[in-house]
Every structure is written in structure tokens, then in C-alpha cells.
Design an enzyme around this catalytic site. Structure first.
Site, mmCIF file in Angstrom:
data_model
loop_
_atom_site.group_PDB
_atom_site.id
_atom_site.type_symbol
_atom_site.label_atom_id
_atom_site.label_comp_id
_atom_site.label_asym_id
_atom_site.label_seq_id
_atom_site.Cartn_x
_atom_site.Cartn_y
_atom_site.Cartn_z
ATOM 1 N N HIS A 371 -69.033 11.402 -11.243
ATOM 2 C CA HIS A 371 -68.696 10.024 -11.597
ATOM 3 C C HIS A 371 -67.184 9.774 -11.577
ATOM 4 C CE1 HIS A 371 -69.844 6.137 -12.704
ATOM 5 N NE2 HIS A 371 -70.403 6.334 -13.885
ATOM 6 N N ASP A 375 -68.805 5.700 -8.100
ATOM 7 C CA ASP A 375 -69.279 4.743 -9.100
ATOM 8 C C ASP A 375 -70.793 4.595 -9.010
ATOM 9 O OD1 ASP A 375 -66.676 4.251 -9.952
ATOM 10 O OD2 ASP A 375 -66.399 2.634 -8.489
#
Length: 400
Positions: A371, A375
Site C-alpha cells: 500500500h 492505492d
């Protein structure tokens, strides 16, 4: 003349390995380049070959020992014969001995030719290795062969009365292989370093199943390889990765590296566990080229002949747990890669199509990703693009 057998170079940054098993014993005759031992490294098992022809002399290390590159592990007496290390036979024994020497040697299936994992499997299953056809290199019996024989063995009839329990509890301690230690270390490092998250979707496999059923015979006849599902998924992943380049990227220090090529790591089964060779430049391969590459990897992984350089690199990984029956999972990324796609088993499930409940062959998809780089929007977009391509393979042909 005595020649030393040394641990060969094991690849970039690899300085040591573990002596997995001896394939020859003192007194055995060997030819030039004949395998005499196997080494387990951080990535794959390799064989140590005889540098000269002769007779095996001393073995200076034991199975399970850690050895460094360049270390002497055995000696070979050049120009000797296997009989030179044994007492001279009596006159009446010479004829049978000569006949035995002239007979072609067959791969041994006794416990002394078995790898440690195959020995454990034989002990656990009670399968006699001498009754099993070996599929490993030079006909050696592998752990997979032992387990397959055990699975096909008819169940023993239940005893009339259960024997009295001894009341004891047993434990067995087995040293982790170097490959397993490295896998454990890297997976834990991935969890400690990356901000991992997994996003799920599902895909209707009807179109791919129909295409495979329609063309599999023609495909195999033309290309000499079976048409599987992985060819479709690799092609679909390549297309989706091109649209969402972050999923094909990596983090190096404070920089993001984007690749204009796709090297797909694919997990395949090997006797000592899963290995992950890399399909180089997958963006340039056809479905047939992908299937041929994967088929070759699978065969050589089983034989233990994959090369180290074939395990390095990779910008994206696909792991198919469905072949083992997995319904859903959260795969762990393989650093420095930033994402891994998990495939799972196909099963008929009720779904709603155009307002009607119908039964379709469905598969869950799982994308685990870092992450820090990717995204949630990008992860979902990637999975949707992959899903659309699999549910309508024509998209792969017209580049949609």
C-alpha cells in the site's frame, strides 16, 4: 592421481549451501560430469558433478552439512575402477562378477538413493521405494512419487479390535532445509517491511472454459503443449499491468521504479516445495509461448534442473493455489515486487445475470499489494481489468 571435488560457484551473492544428499558412495565408479551429490541453496537444488572419471574416494562432509563455495567435499581416484576398492573375488566368483559389470546399471530405488524428504515420506507412509517408479532425474524416486504411491494404495481393512494404546506421545525434529529457511526469512521480511493489503474479486470462468474446450486439441497438436488457464491469466495480467504500471513497479529506497517490461514469477511445485521461476518479457509472448515456458519450468522443477538465474528477478507474481483446492487466500508479496495475484479453485456458484439466478463456474481472485506504492483504487482497477479480460477473452485479441 587424486582429484578434489569442490563446491562449484552457486550464483551471484550465494556463498554457501547445504549438502542435501550423496548420489555416490566411496568405491563407486563415476564418469566425467556424472552427478555425485546434490546441494540445496537459498533458491534451488543443484547437482555437483565429477570433474574427472575414476572411483569415489573419501567423502569429507555429511548430508545436512553447510558447505562454502570452493570447499572440498570429496576426492576421486583417477583411472581406477569400482573393483579396485573391493577385495579381489575368488576364482569361482569372477564370471558372475564380470557379467554383473557388463550389465547396464539401473537407477537404484533403495533408501540410499533417496533424498531426505523422500526418506521421510517413505517412513511416514510405509511405502517401499523399491516398488515405486521414479520420475526424478536418472529415474530416482522423489517425495512426490512416494506420496503418489501412498495415495493410490488401497486402504487396509479395519482390525476386528483396536489395539491397546501405548499411551506414549512422539515428536520428530527435522532440520529445515536451506530453501525453507530462506523462504521463511523472506516472507517475514515482506510482512515487516511492506504495508500489505489484499483486495478480492471474483471472475466467471465460463468463456475461458468454453474456449479451452473448443480449441485444446488443435492447440496441443499445433504447439505441442496443453492449453491451460495460466496462459490466459498471464496475458490478461500483462494487459492490466500495462494500464496500471504501479502494480508492476517496486520501491527502492526513496524512489519508485517503473518497468516497461513484465517479468512474471510463477509458482510451480518441486519435490522440496514451491519454487518461483520467472517468465521473462511476458509482454512479448503468445499464449502458446507462455504455456510452453510454464510447462518447461514444471518439468525441470520436478527434475531439480532449474537454474539459479531462472529464479531471479520478476516484477509481478501469479500463484495458483487452486490446483491444491484453495478457495481463498491472502498471498504474501515477493520483495522487491509490490504485488502478487492469487488464483483459486473453480467451483459452480449461483450468481445473478440479467436479473436471473444462474449457476456459473466462478473463481475468487486475490491481489495482495504494497500500500506504500499501490492505492486501493489502482488495485481494484487492476482486478476489474483482469476480470473483464478473462470473462471476455476477445479483449485480449483486440487490445481492450
Amino acid at each position: 592421481m587424486t582429484t578434489e571435488v569442490k563446491v562449484p560457484a552457486l550464483g551471484e551473492s550465494i556463498t554457501e549451501g547445504t549438502l542435501g544428499q550423496w548420489l555416490k558412495k566411496p568405491g563407486d565408479a563415476v564418469k566425467v560430469d556424472e552427478a555425485i551429490a546434490s546441494l540445496e541453496t537459498d533458491k534451488v537444488a543443484i547437482e555437483v558433478n565429477a570433474p574427472v572419471a575414476g572411483v569415489i574416494g573419501a567423502l569429507t562432509v555429511n548430508e545436512g552439512d553447510t558447505v562454502e563455495v570452493g570447499a572440498v567435499i570429496a576426492t576421486i581416484e583417477e583411472g581406477g575402477a569400482a573393483a579396485a576398492s573391493a577385495p579381489a573375488p575368488k576364482a569361482e566368483e569372477k564370471a558372475p562378477a564380470a557379467a554383473a559389470q557388463q550389465a547396464p546399471a539401473e537407477p537404484s530405488k533403495t533408501s540410499d538413493a533417496l533424498s531426505p524428504s523422500a526418506k521421510r515420506a517413505a517412513g511416514e507412509t510405509g511405502v517401499d521405494p523399491s516398488t515405486v517408479a521414479g520420475t526424478g532425474k536418472d529415474g530416482r524416486v522423489t517425495r512426490v512419487d512416494i506420496e503418489g504411491a501412498a495415495a493410490s494404495k488401497p486402504a487396509a481393512p479395519a482390525p476386528a479390535a483396536a489395539p491397546a494404546s501405548s499411551g506414549g506421545r512422539k515428536e520428530e525434529r527435522v532440520k529445515m532445509t536451506r530453501l525453507r529457511q530462506t523462504v521463511a526469512k523472506r516472507l517475514k521480511e515482506a510482512q515487516n517491511t511492506a504495508a500489505m493489503l489484499t483486495t478480492f474479486n471474483d471472475v466467471d470462468m465460463s468463456a475461458v472454459i468454453e474456449a479451452r474446450a473448443k480449441y485444446k486439441d488443435l492447440f496441443e497438436k499445433k504447439h505441442g503443449v496443453r492449453l491451460g488457464f495460466m496462459g490466459f491469466f498471464v496475458k490478461a495480467a500483462v494487459q492490466a499491468l500495462r494500464d496500471i504500471p504501479a502494480v508492476n513497479g517496486s520501491i527502492e529506497g526513496d524512489e519508485i521504479v517503473y518497468h516497461d517490461y513484465v517479468d512474471v514469477s510463477v509458482a510451480v511445485s518441486a519435490p522440496n516445495g514451491l519454487v518461483v521461476p520467472v517468465i521473462r518479457d511476458a509482454q512479448d509472448l503468445s499464449v502458446a509461448g507462455i504455456e510452453k515456458t510454464i510447462g518447461d519450468f514444471g518439468k525441470r522443477a520436478k527434475d531439480g534442473t532449474l537454474k539459479m538465474e531462472e529464479m531471479k528477478g520478476g516484477t509481478f507474481t501469479i500463484s495458483n493455489g487452486g490446483v491444491f483446492g484453495s478457495l481463498m487466500s491472502t498471498p504474501i508479496i515477493n520483495p522487491p515486487q509490490s504485488a502478487v495475484l492469487g488464483l483459486h479453485r473453480i467451483e459452480d456458484r449461483p450468481v445473478v445475470v440479467d436479473g436471473q439466478v444462474v449457476v456459473r463456474p466462478m473463481m475468487y481472485l486475490a491481489l495482495s499489494y504494497d500500500h506504500r506504492l499501490i492505492d486501493g483504487r489502482e488495485a481494484v482497477t487492476f482486478l476489474v481489468a483482469l476480470k473483464n479480460a478473462i470473462e471476455d477473452p476477445t479483449r485480449l485479441l483486440i487490445d481492450l
